[in-house]
Scaffold this motif. Structure first.
Motif, PDB file in Angstrom:
ATOM      1  N   TRP A 172       0.837  -1.202   0.000  1.00 18.10           N
ATOM      2  CA  TRP A 172       0.000   0.000   0.000  1.00 18.10           C
ATOM      3  C   TRP A 172       0.876   1.257   0.000  1.00 18.10           C
ATOM      4  O   TRP A 172       0.625   2.213  -0.737  1.00 18.10           O
ATOM      5  CB  TRP A 172      -0.911  -0.029   1.208  1.00 18.10           C
ATOM      6  CG  TRP A 172      -1.697   1.218   1.464  1.00 18.10           C
ATOM      7  CD1 TRP A 172      -1.538   2.098   2.502  1.00 18.10           C
ATOM      8  CD2 TRP A 172      -2.811   1.713   0.695  1.00 18.10           C
ATOM      9  NE1 TRP A 172      -2.454   3.110   2.410  1.00 18.10           N
ATOM     10  CE2 TRP A 172      -3.256   2.898   1.318  1.00 18.10           C
ATOM     11  CE3 TRP A 172      -3.455   1.278  -0.462  1.00 18.10           C
ATOM     12  CZ2 TRP A 172      -4.317   3.647   0.834  1.00 18.10           C
ATOM     13  CZ3 TRP A 172      -4.520   2.019  -0.955  1.00 18.10           C
ATOM     14  CH2 TRP A 172      -4.932   3.191  -0.313  1.00 18.10           C
ATOM     15  N   THR A 173       1.923   1.246   0.800  1.00 14.75           N
ATOM     16  CA  THR A 173       2.828   2.395   0.882  1.00 14.75           C
ATOM     17  C   THR A 173       3.464   2.672  -0.470  1.00 14.75           C
ATOM     18  O   THR A 173       3.681   3.835  -0.839  1.00 14.75           O
ATOM     19  CB  THR A 173       3.932   2.122   1.914  1.00 14.75           C
ATOM     20  OG1 THR A 173       3.376   1.465   3.054  1.00 14.75           O
ATOM     21  CG2 THR A 173       4.596   3.404   2.358  1.00 14.75           C
ATOM     22  N   ARG A 174       3.758   1.623  -1.218  1.00 12.72           N
ATOM     23  CA  ARG A 174       4.460   1.789  -2.495  1.00 12.72           C
ATOM     24  C   ARG A 174       3.612   2.451  -3.566  1.00 12.72           C
ATOM     25  O   ARG A 174       4.155   2.907  -4.576  1.00 12.72           O
ATOM     26  CB  ARG A 174       4.968   0.426  -2.982  1.00 12.72           C
ATOM     27  CG  ARG A 174       6.076  -0.118  -2.095  1.00 12.72           C
ATOM     28  CD  ARG A 174       6.630  -1.434  -2.540  1.00 12.72           C
ATOM     29  NE  ARG A 174       7.564  -1.904  -1.527  1.00 12.72           N
ATOM     30  CZ  ARG A 174       7.397  -3.018  -0.801  1.00 12.72           C
ATOM     31  NH1 ARG A 174       6.351  -3.793  -1.037  1.00 12.72           N
ATOM     32  NH2 ARG A 174       8.264  -3.335   0.122  1.00 12.72           N
ATOM     33  N   ILE A 175       2.289   2.502  -3.402  1.00 13.56           N
ATOM     34  CA  ILE A 175       1.471   3.181  -4.414  1.00 13.56           C
ATOM     35  C   ILE A 175       1.088   4.597  -3.979  1.00 13.56           C
ATOM     36  O   ILE A 175       0.297   5.245  -4.665  1.00 13.56           O
ATOM     37  CB  ILE A 175       0.201   2.380  -4.777  1.00 13.56           C
ATOM     38  CG1 ILE A 175      -0.743   2.252  -3.583  1.00 13.56           C
ATOM     39  CG2 ILE A 175       0.561   1.023  -5.347  1.00 13.56           C
ATOM     40  CD1 ILE A 175      -2.109   1.677  -3.972  1.00 13.56           C
ATOM     41  N   THR A 176       1.662   5.097  -2.888  1.00 17.44           N
ATOM     42  CA  THR A 176       1.390   6.487  -2.503  1.00 17.44           C
ATOM     43  C   THR A 176       1.718   7.463  -3.631  1.00 17.44           C
ATOM     44  O   THR A 176       0.903   8.343  -3.948  1.00 17.44           O
ATOM     45  CB  THR A 176       2.162   6.866  -1.229  1.00 17.44           C
ATOM     46  OG1 THR A 176       1.713   6.049  -0.148  1.00 17.44           O
ATOM     47  CG2 THR A 176       1.944   8.324  -0.865  1.00 17.44           C
ATOM     48  N   ALA A 200      -0.267  -4.381 -15.221  1.00 15.00           N
ATOM     49  CA  ALA A 200       0.721  -4.829 -14.237  1.00 15.00           C
ATOM     50  C   ALA A 200       0.895  -6.333 -14.317  1.00 15.00           C
ATOM     51  O   ALA A 200       0.048  -7.045 -14.879  1.00 15.00           O
ATOM     52  CB  ALA A 200       0.269  -4.441 -12.821  1.00 15.00           C
ATOM     53  N   PRO A 201       1.996  -6.857 -13.755  1.00 17.62           N
ATOM     54  CA  PRO A 201       2.170  -8.315 -13.687  1.00 17.62           C
ATOM     55  C   PRO A 201       1.058  -8.957 -12.865  1.00 17.62           C
ATOM     56  O   PRO A 201       0.480  -8.317 -11.977  1.00 17.62           O
ATOM     57  CB  PRO A 201       3.535  -8.474 -12.992  1.00 17.62           C
ATOM     58  CG  PRO A 201       4.237  -7.177 -13.207  1.00 17.62           C
ATOM     59  CD  PRO A 201       3.165  -6.129 -13.223  1.00 17.62           C
ATOM     60  N   PRO A 202       0.748 -10.217 -13.116  1.00 17.58           N
ATOM     61  CA  PRO A 202      -0.357 -10.874 -12.409  1.00 17.58           C
ATOM     62  C   PRO A 202      -0.097 -11.111 -10.926  1.00 17.58           C
ATOM     63  O   PRO A 202      -1.033 -11.418 -10.185  1.00 17.58           O
ATOM     64  CB  PRO A 202      -0.507 -12.206 -13.164  1.00 17.58           C
ATOM     65  CG  PRO A 202       0.820 -12.443 -13.807  1.00 17.58           C
ATOM     66  CD  PRO A 202       1.353 -11.082 -14.149  1.00 17.58           C
ATOM     67  N   THR A 203       1.149 -11.000 -10.483  1.00 15.21           N
ATOM     68  CA  THR A 203       1.474 -11.256  -9.082  1.00 15.21           C
ATOM     69  C   THR A 203       1.821  -9.976  -8.330  1.00 15.21           C
ATOM     70  O   THR A 203       2.388 -10.047  -7.230  1.00 15.21           O
ATOM     71  CB  THR A 203       2.654 -12.232  -8.970  1.00 15.21           C
ATOM     72  OG1 THR A 203       3.799 -11.676  -9.667  1.00 15.21           O
ATOM     73  CG2 THR A 203       2.303 -13.585  -9.577  1.00 15.21           C
ATOM     74  N   ASP A 204       1.490  -8.824  -8.872  1.00 20.65           N
ATOM     75  CA  ASP A 204       1.876  -7.547  -8.270  1.00 20.65           C
ATOM     76  C   ASP A 204       0.821  -7.089  -7.250  1.00 20.65           C
ATOM     77  O   ASP A 204      -0.285  -6.699  -7.637  1.00 20.65           O
ATOM     78  CB  ASP A 204       2.042  -6.488  -9.355  1.00 20.65           C
ATOM     79  CG  ASP A 204       2.620  -5.190  -8.823  1.00 20.65           C
ATOM     80  OD1 ASP A 204       2.774  -5.062  -7.596  1.00 20.65           O
ATOM     81  OD2 ASP A 204       2.914  -4.304  -9.638  1.00 20.65           O
ATOM     82  N   PRO A 205       1.133  -7.088  -5.941  1.00 17.63           N
ATOM     83  CA  PRO A 205       0.140  -6.669  -4.941  1.00 17.63           C
ATOM     84  C   PRO A 205      -0.156  -5.180  -5.003  1.00 17.63           C
ATOM     85  O   PRO A 205      -1.235  -4.748  -4.586  1.00 17.63           O
ATOM     86  CB  PRO A 205       0.779  -7.063  -3.613  1.00 17.63           C
ATOM     87  CG  PRO A 205       2.253  -7.074  -3.878  1.00 17.63           C
ATOM     88  CD  PRO A 205       2.403  -7.519  -5.309  1.00 17.63           C
ATOM     89  N   THR A 206       0.785  -4.366  -5.515  1.00 17.29           N
ATOM     90  CA  THR A 206       0.502  -2.940  -5.617  1.00 17.29           C
ATOM     91  C   THR A 206      -0.615  -2.681  -6.624  1.00 17.29           C
ATOM     92  O   THR A 206      -1.451  -1.798  -6.426  1.00 17.29           O
ATOM     93  CB  THR A 206       1.769  -2.153  -6.021  1.00 17.29           C
ATOM     94  OG1 THR A 206       2.218  -2.587  -7.305  1.00 17.29           O
ATOM     95  CG2 THR A 206       2.879  -2.357  -5.001  1.00 17.29           C
ATOM     96  N   ALA A 207      -0.632  -3.470  -7.708  1.00 20.31           N
ATOM     97  CA  ALA A 207      -1.702  -3.328  -8.696  1.00 20.31           C
ATOM     98  C   ALA A 207      -3.042  -3.735  -8.098  1.00 20.31           C
ATOM     99  O   ALA A 207      -4.075  -3.102  -8.367  1.00 20.31           O
ATOM    100  CB  ALA A 207      -1.387  -4.178  -9.925  1.00 20.31           C
TER     101      ALA A 207
END
Length: 338
Positions: A172-176, A200-207
């Motif tokens: 979550w912090t990384r998409i600020t 985004a890649p299929p395993t990207d939690p930021t996406a």
């Protein structure tokens, strides 16, 4: 610096008090206690990040390194640093072996700084249920990182199922920076958003969290355009009811912002060091309702922010669980061969 080998919790407390006196109150005015739970192979990374965060948030830093829980003999090694290589903080690095590693709270609790919030950060794969780790239960704020799990997307879903107010995740912090740029795109328009696409890649939690944030804020269901050409979230596309299209595309440490009828703009989108991400989360010591809404929207769960903010500790012995799993596997193998 004081090094204590094969020591006890009482000796650590005494040594910390002695080191504080000799340092002349270097770390007075602490804002919080930061507990870091980390594997041996990640200790240096965790220390470097905590040092950056401590520069912005004076704290007592307690690093818990759990090793070899099935070891016959328990052992505690500790390193105490006040105002030294770990920055302007009081730091205790504790390596726990054997059964002591399952009862880290017995050493950590007497070391908590009085009358300040407690934050626990797992630099690595966190427990599936935070209530099974007393170091999470005792914390006012809990920081995980789903990107370090074998399956980041499933780990993020587990964070939603296990959520309690005060939880957050570094994904979550990384998409600020992304959220800041996307929100800024609507400063000059009142057009209603009708469609969104996240590339985004299929395993990207930021996406996954970006989609959850857009859904919770705008009431639409963004589409995930999966790609393996890029290692992390590449692009956010927005389409408005008046026909305008807005696109934000990552290009190394910059982002290109395109909008119908306007010239392209280049904006900063720098990937920050882990310490800066940690420092951002330490600014908020209460619950993050926007994160809860985004996480719930991604996982299909509602009212996460209405859950109780405190957990009741649930004892779980991972060593016993591993032996039981091994026994089941061996039994199944025997039956299949008979």
């Amino acid at each position: 610096m004081i090094g204590l080998w094969d020591t006890t919790g009482n000796e650590v407390v005494k040594a910390l008090a002695a080191e504080r006196r000799s340092a002349g109150g270097v770390a007075s005015g602490m804002a919080l206690t930061l507990i870091v739970v980390v594997d041996e192979k990640r200790v240096r990374d965790a220390e470097a990040a905590a040092t950056i965060a401590a520069a912005a948030h004076p704290c007592r830093l307690l690093v818990v390194v759990r090793s070899d829980v099935e070891r016959d003999r328990s052992r505690l090694d500790a390193e105490i640093v006040v105002g030294g290589r770990l920055g302007p903080c009081e730091a205790v690095v504790m390596r726990m072996y054997g059964r002591l590693a399952l009862h880290a709270e017995s050493v950590v609790m007497p070391l908590l700084a009085p009358d300040v919030p407690v934050v626990t950060w797992w630099h690595g794969e966190p427990p599936d249920e935070i209530a099974t780790d007393f170091l999470g239960v005792v914390a006012d704020r809990r920081i995980t990182d789903s990107a370090q799990a074998p399956d980041p997307i499933e780990a993020l879903r587990q964070r939603a199922r296990d959520y309690a107010p005060g939880d957050t995740d570094l994904a979550w912090t990384r998409i600020t920076p992304w959220r800041t740029l996307v929100a800024g795109a609507f400063d000059t328009t009142e057009a209603q958003l009708t469609e969104a696409v996240v590339v985004a890649p299929p395993t990207d939690p930021t996406a996954a969290l970006m989609r959850g944030w857009l859904r919770s804020r705008l009431g639409i269901k963004p589409r995930w355009e999966r790609t393996r050409e890029f290692p992390r979230m590449r692009e956010v596309q927005l389409r408005c009811a008046n026909g305008d299209e807005l696109t934000l595309t990552r290009d190394d440490s910059m982002a290109v912002f395109r909008r119908t009828g306007q010239d392209d703009r280049t904006l900063p989108l720098v990937r920050r060091p882990l310490g800066d991400e940690l420092a951002e989360e330490l600014r908020r010591l209460g619950s993050d309702q926007v994160y809860a809404d985004a996480l719930g929207a991604f996982a299909g769960l509602t009212n996460l922010d209405r859950r109780p903010g405190r957990r009741v500790h649930v004892w779980k012995d991972p060593a016993t669980a591993q032996r039981a799993e091994a026994g089941v596997t061996a039994h199944a193998t025997t039956n299949s061969g008979s």
